[in-house]
Design an enzyme around this catalytic site. Structure first.
Site, PDB file in Angstrom:
ATOM      1  CE  LYS A   1      31.422   9.080  32.514  1.00  0.00           C
ATOM      2  NZ  LYS A   1      31.774   7.672  32.706  1.00  0.00           N
TER       3      LYS A   1
ATOM      4  CG  HIS B   1      29.032  11.566  30.084  1.00  0.00           C
ATOM      5  ND1 HIS B   1      28.011  10.801  30.577  1.00  0.00           N
ATOM      6  CD2 HIS B   1      29.687  10.771  29.195  1.00  0.00           C
ATOM      7  CE1 HIS B   1      28.045   9.602  30.009  1.00  0.00           C
ATOM      8  NE2 HIS B   1      29.067   9.555  29.167  1.00  0.00           N
TER       9      HIS B   1
HETATM   10 FE   LIG Z   1      29.858   7.388  28.591  1.00  0.00          FE
END
Ligand SMILES: [Fe+2]
Length: 358
Positions: free
Chosen positions: A218, A243
């Site tokens: 992320k 991500h």
């Molecule tokens: Fe995740």
């Protein structure tokens, strides 16, 4: 004769008493600690009783000959230096004794000066063999110690690299009050599930590390998308899905993480094949990824989020029961039901205990 402290012990083996006595006299004058034996059997008994450095041994003796005595004596005392006393016409036996471990031989009649020099040479040779053996032993120990030290440093570096990544995850989560502590909770629950499912300790540790690092990708998600309140557009959702790929790419250079990397990549796969990034199905999804997926859903439902009130553990489990077999591995769900039930009975999630951090 009386033991001389620090004197080198010599064993004289000869069946002829006059020769034995002459040799003893000479050796005592040379400050050796002298033992004497009249036969092979007596010699072996003396070797078992005393620590002997050098054996001076006649070849021709009744009973056990010098040729047969040499290997038996060396078996009892591997560091023994052996000098043979040979008759003029018995070079063959002397050579055989050398093959069997004697260091040298002298031909009778023996000049005492020659004997002194031969003893000196044999003891020197014995000393250097002993030093060589000690050196080899020391080197072996050094290599073992260095290997252990290198291994310790390698493990320390691995721990540091994981700790650095965890710090990165913490920094990421610190920005979002709803995510704070999420990875730590997912890690703990995942490790508990892995143990409940019977995974080996090493795999449980890997699952725990994967739990701590599962959302590290992320870092690559745009702030505007990360912080967005309300539903994501399809493009934003595709962006968030990245991500898992970014996370596995960040971790890829850390070879020691091994299976952890695939767990991170697969934690959004679904049991029915509708997950991402690879659309894996059922047992094709790494087991660690399936465990993380269940733990993450559990944590998402049981903690407050911008779009939902947190559910009680019971309600969370009920909600997840519907997902077992579609989103979640049914076996992992069973393990989840077992461990959360156990936690409740341990007052772990009682009213009085601290709330999970937001
Ligand atoms: Fe995740």
């Amino acid at each position: 004769m009386a033991d001389l402290p620090n004197a080198v012990s010599v064993l004289v083996v000869d069946d002829e008493e006059p020769i034995r006595s002459a040799l003893k006299r000479f050796l005592v004058q040379q400050h050796f600690d002298v033992q004497a034996a009249a036969s092979g059997d007596e010699a072996l008994a003396a070797l078992r009783r005393h620590k002997i450095a050098l054996m001076l041994c006649d070849i021709r003796m009744p009973g056990t000959s010098g040729v047969d005595l040499v290997p038996q004596a060396i078996e009892i005392e591997p560091d023994l230096a052996v000098l043979m006393l040979s008759a003029v016409n018995d070079a063959t036996s002397a050579a055989l004794c050398m093959q069997r471990g004697a260091m040298d031989y002298l031909t009778k009649p023996i000049e005492l000066a020659d004997l002194g020099r031969a003893i000196h040479r044999a003891l020197k040779q014995r000393e250097s063999l002993l030093q060589q053996r000690h050196l080899n032993q020391w080197l072996k120990e050094e290599v073992t110690t260095s290997r252990a030290e290198l291994e310790r440093q390698r493990q320390q570096l691995e721990r540091i690299s994981i700790a650095t990544l965890e710090a990165l995850v913490n920094a990421l989560e610190a920005k979002d009050p709803y995510l704070r502590g999420h990875s730590a909770r997912v890690a703990d629950l995942s490790a508990t599930l892995a143990a409940e499912l019977g995974l080996a300790d090493e795999q449980v540790d890997q699952v725990r590390v994967a739990g701590r690092l599962h959302d590290i990708g992320k870092i690559g998600t745009r702030e505007t998308v990360m912080n967005k309140q309300g539903p994501l557009t399809p493009e934003e959702y595709e962006h968030v899905k990245q991500h898992v790929v970014i996370g596995s790419q960040i971790l890829a250079p850390l070879a020691h993480l091994g299976a952890v990397i695939d767990m991170v990549r697969s934690h959004h796969e679904r049991w029915d094949g509708s997950g991402y990034p690879d659309g894996l199905r059922g047992a094709d999804i790494p087991q660690g990824g399936r465990i993380l997926a269940a733990a993450e859903v559990y944590d998402a439902l049981s903690t407050s989020r911008p779009y939902q009130e947190k559910l009680t553990p019971e309600a969370t489990l009920e909600r997840m029961r519907d997902l077992a077999g579609s989103v979640i591995d049914p076996k992992v769900f069973e393990a989840l039901a077992t461990v959360t039930g156990r936690r409740r009975s341990l007052v772990f999630l009682d009213e009085g205990s601290p709330e999970p951090s937001l």
